[in-house]
Design a protein around this motif. Structure first.
Motif, PDB file in Angstrom:
ATOM      1  N   PRO A  12      38.074 -34.615  19.497  1.00  0.00           N
ATOM      2  CA  PRO A  12      38.020 -35.905  18.802  1.00  0.00           C
ATOM      3  C   PRO A  12      36.907 -36.010  17.742  1.00  0.00           C
ATOM      4  O   PRO A  12      37.135 -36.548  16.659  1.00  0.00           O
ATOM      5  N   GLU A  13      35.725 -35.487  18.038  1.00  0.00           N
ATOM      6  CA  GLU A  13      34.624 -35.578  17.074  1.00  0.00           C
ATOM      7  C   GLU A  13      34.900 -34.706  15.848  1.00  0.00           C
ATOM      8  O   GLU A  13      34.700 -35.129  14.714  1.00  0.00           O
ATOM      9  N   GLU A  14      35.354 -33.485  16.082  1.00  0.00           N
ATOM     10  CA  GLU A  14      35.651 -32.575  14.977  1.00  0.00           C
ATOM     11  C   GLU A  14      36.857 -33.091  14.182  1.00  0.00           C
ATOM     12  O   GLU A  14      36.881 -33.008  12.950  1.00  0.00           O
ATOM     13  N   LYS A  15      37.826 -33.631  14.878  1.00  0.00           N
ATOM     14  CA  LYS A  15      38.995 -34.205  14.209  1.00  0.00           C
ATOM     15  C   LYS A  15      38.561 -35.332  13.271  1.00  0.00           C
ATOM     16  O   LYS A  15      38.988 -35.378  12.110  1.00  0.00           O
ATOM     17  N   ALA A  16      37.699 -36.208  13.753  1.00  0.00           N
ATOM     18  CA  ALA A  16      37.208 -37.317  12.929  1.00  0.00           C
ATOM     19  C   ALA A  16      36.446 -36.796  11.710  1.00  0.00           C
ATOM     20  O   ALA A  16      36.585 -37.336  10.608  1.00  0.00           O
ATOM     21  N   SER A  17      35.659 -35.740  11.895  1.00  0.00           N
ATOM     22  CA  SER A  17      34.896 -35.158  10.786  1.00  0.00           C
ATOM     23  C   SER A  17      35.817 -34.579   9.720  1.00  0.00           C
ATOM     24  O   SER A  17      35.622 -34.800   8.523  1.00  0.00           O
ATOM     25  N   VAL A  18      36.824 -33.816  10.152  1.00  0.00           N
ATOM     26  CA  VAL A  18      37.764 -33.208   9.206  1.00  0.00           C
ATOM     27  C   VAL A  18      38.539 -34.301   8.472  1.00  0.00           C
ATOM     28  O   VAL A  18      38.693 -34.252   7.249  1.00  0.00           O
ATOM     29  N   LEU A  19      39.000 -35.301   9.203  1.00  0.00           N
ATOM     30  CA  LEU A  19      39.757 -36.381   8.564  1.00  0.00           C
ATOM     31  C   LEU A  19      38.899 -37.143   7.558  1.00  0.00           C
ATOM     32  O   LEU A  19      39.392 -37.550   6.501  1.00  0.00           O
ATOM     33  N   ALA A  20      37.619 -37.317   7.848  1.00  0.00           N
ATOM     34  CA  ALA A  20      36.716 -37.997   6.907  1.00  0.00           C
ATOM     35  C   ALA A  20      36.589 -37.199   5.610  1.00  0.00           C
ATOM     36  O   ALA A  20      36.601 -37.773   4.516  1.00  0.00           O
ATOM     37  N   VAL A  21      36.484 -35.883   5.719  1.00  0.00           N
ATOM     38  CA  VAL A  21      36.399 -35.045   4.519  1.00  0.00           C
ATOM     39  C   VAL A  21      37.700 -35.129   3.727  1.00  0.00           C
ATOM     40  O   VAL A  21      37.691 -35.254   2.499  1.00  0.00           O
ATOM     41  N   LEU A  22      38.832 -35.080   4.416  1.00  0.00           N
ATOM     42  CA  LEU A  22      40.125 -35.171   3.736  1.00  0.00           C
ATOM     43  C   LEU A  22      40.293 -36.514   3.020  1.00  0.00           C
ATOM     44  O   LEU A  22      40.834 -36.567   1.917  1.00  0.00           O
ATOM     45  N   ARG A  23      39.806 -37.596   3.632  1.00  0.00           N
ATOM     46  CA  ARG A  23      39.866 -38.909   2.979  1.00  0.00           C
ATOM     47  C   ARG A  23      38.960 -38.958   1.752  1.00  0.00           C
ATOM     48  O   ARG A  23      39.307 -39.544   0.737  1.00  0.00           O
ATOM     49  N   HIS A  25      38.174 -36.483  -0.151  1.00  0.00           N
ATOM     50  CA  HIS A  25      38.673 -35.547  -1.176  1.00  0.00           C
ATOM     51  C   HIS A  25      40.207 -35.513  -1.098  1.00  0.00           C
ATOM     52  O   HIS A  25      40.778 -34.595  -0.509  1.00  0.00           O
ATOM     53  N   PRO A  26      40.864 -36.486  -1.699  1.00  0.00           N
ATOM     54  CA  PRO A  26      42.327 -36.616  -1.553  1.00  0.00           C
ATOM     55  C   PRO A  26      43.131 -35.394  -2.000  1.00  0.00           C
ATOM     56  O   PRO A  26      44.188 -35.122  -1.433  1.00  0.00           O
ATOM     57  N   LEU A  28      42.308 -32.318  -1.602  1.00  0.00           N
ATOM     58  CA  LEU A  28      42.025 -31.185  -0.728  1.00  0.00           C
ATOM     59  C   LEU A  28      43.205 -30.852   0.180  1.00  0.00           C
ATOM     60  O   LEU A  28      43.481 -29.687   0.437  1.00  0.00           O
ATOM     61  N   GLN A  29      43.914 -31.860   0.635  1.00  0.00           N
ATOM     62  CA  GLN A  29      45.038 -31.619   1.546  1.00  0.00           C
ATOM     63  C   GLN A  29      46.114 -30.758   0.881  1.00  0.00           C
ATOM     64  O   GLN A  29      46.659 -29.849   1.508  1.00  0.00           O
ATOM     65  N   ASP A  30      46.413 -31.017  -0.384  1.00  0.00           N
ATOM     66  CA  ASP A  30      47.406 -30.200  -1.097  1.00  0.00           C
ATOM     67  C   ASP A  30      46.917 -28.763  -1.254  1.00  0.00           C
ATOM     68  O   ASP A  30      47.685 -27.818  -1.084  1.00  0.00           O
ATOM     69  N   PHE A  31      45.635 -28.596  -1.562  1.00  0.00           N
ATOM     70  CA  PHE A  31      45.087 -27.252  -1.693  1.00  0.00           C
ATOM     71  C   PHE A  31      45.166 -26.506  -0.360  1.00  0.00           C
ATOM     72  O   PHE A  31      45.568 -25.341  -0.314  1.00  0.00           O
ATOM     73  N   ILE A  32      44.791 -27.162   0.727  1.00  0.00           N
ATOM     74  CA  ILE A  32      44.840 -26.531   2.051  1.00  0.00           C
ATOM     75  C   ILE A  32      46.268 -26.115   2.385  1.00  0.00           C
ATOM     76  O   ILE A  32      46.498 -25.018   2.906  1.00  0.00           O
ATOM     77  N   ALA A  33      47.218 -26.944   2.064  1.00  0.00           N
ATOM     78  CA  ALA A  33      48.624 -26.606   2.334  1.00  0.00           C
ATOM     79  C   ALA A  33      49.038 -25.370   1.531  1.00  0.00           C
ATOM     80  O   ALA A  33      49.670 -24.461   2.078  1.00  0.00           O
ATOM     81  N   ARG A  34      48.679 -25.320   0.244  1.00  0.00           N
ATOM     82  CA  ARG A  34      49.030 -24.151  -0.578  1.00  0.00           C
ATOM     83  C   ARG A  34      48.324 -22.893  -0.072  1.00  0.00           C
ATOM     84  O   ARG A  34      48.925 -21.822   0.026  1.00  0.00           O
ATOM     85  N   ALA A  35      47.034 -23.017   0.240  1.00  0.00           N
ATOM     86  CA  ALA A  35      46.268 -21.862   0.718  1.00  0.00           C
ATOM     87  C   ALA A  35      46.799 -21.369   2.065  1.00  0.00           C
ATOM     88  O   ALA A  35      46.844 -20.166   2.316  1.00  0.00           O
ATOM     89  N   SER A  36      47.226 -22.270   2.907  1.00  0.00           N
ATOM     90  CA  SER A  36      47.805 -21.901   4.204  1.00  0.00           C
ATOM     91  C   SER A  36      49.147 -21.207   4.022  1.00  0.00           C
ATOM     92  O   SER A  36      49.415 -20.182   4.655  1.00  0.00           O
ATOM     93  N   ASP A  37      49.979 -21.774   3.162  1.00  0.00           N
ATOM     94  CA  ASP A  37      51.278 -21.148   2.891  1.00  0.00           C
ATOM     95  C   ASP A  37      51.090 -19.745   2.337  1.00  0.00           C
ATOM     96  O   ASP A  37      51.770 -18.803   2.753  1.00  0.00           O
ATOM     97  N   ASN A  38      50.169 -19.597   1.392  1.00  0.00           N
ATOM     98  CA  ASN A  38      49.927 -18.289   0.799  1.00  0.00           C
ATOM     99  C   ASN A  38      49.409 -17.304   1.843  1.00  0.00           C
ATOM    100  O   ASN A  38      49.815 -16.145   1.859  1.00  0.00           O
ATOM    101  N   ALA A  39      48.526 -17.751   2.731  1.00  0.00           N
ATOM    102  CA  ALA A  39      48.002 -16.882   3.787  1.00  0.00           C
ATOM    103  C   ALA A  39      49.126 -16.425   4.707  1.00  0.00           C
ATOM    104  O   ALA A  39      49.206 -15.249   5.073  1.00  0.00           O
ATOM    105  N   LYS A  40      50.022 -17.337   5.051  1.00  0.00           N
ATOM    106  CA  LYS A  40      51.128 -16.983   5.942  1.00  0.00           C
ATOM    107  C   LYS A  40      52.115 -16.044   5.277  1.00  0.00           C
ATOM    108  O   LYS A  40      52.758 -15.242   5.947  1.00  0.00           O
ATOM    109  N   GLU A  41      52.238 -16.135   3.959  1.00  0.00           N
ATOM    110  CA  GLU A  41      53.108 -15.209   3.225  1.00  0.00           C
ATOM    111  C   GLU A  41      52.425 -13.852   3.033  1.00  0.00           C
ATOM    112  O   GLU A  41      53.083 -12.823   3.016  1.00  0.00           O
TER     113      GLU A  41
END
Length: 111
Positions: A12-23, A25-26, A28-41
């Protein structure tokens, strides 16, 4: 596209911290999704996590750890390509996120 929600920690504490950063830096979520997709490929077997651990006070507020379990030689070659791709993405901001490909492969494959 990978759902970023799947990468958010359960603690819960780490989740709240990550969500605060995502809020904060709006884009950032799109970048993380692209970087994750690229890593999985790019990598044969990968597990991705997000956290807000900083190595130093001046470090970015969020880390994306890319845990890769394929043999060392394969990881080493692909890691360079993946990092090159990251650095060419205009949304990649080292002041906001550290993306860290980490080898977790079989030790007998290391040279």
């Amino acid at each position: 596209m990978v759902a970023v929600a799947q990468l958010i920690p359960q603690n819960p504490e780490e989740k709240a911290s990550v969500l605060a950063v995502l809020r904060a830096h709006p884009d950032l979520q799109d970048f993380i999704a692209r970087a994750s997709d690229n890593a999985k490929e790019s990598f044969a077997d990968v597990r991705i996590t997000l956290d807000t651990m900083r190595y130093d006070d001046w470090g970015p507020p969020v880390r994306m750890l890319v845990h890769v379990t394929q043999p060392w030689d394969e990881f080493k070659a692909i890691r360079s390509e993946y990092v090159r791709w990251l650095t060419q993405d205009p949304a990649f901001d080292l002041d906001v996120i550290l993306v860290m490909p980490m080898w977790s492969g079989p030790i007998e494959s290391y040279r």
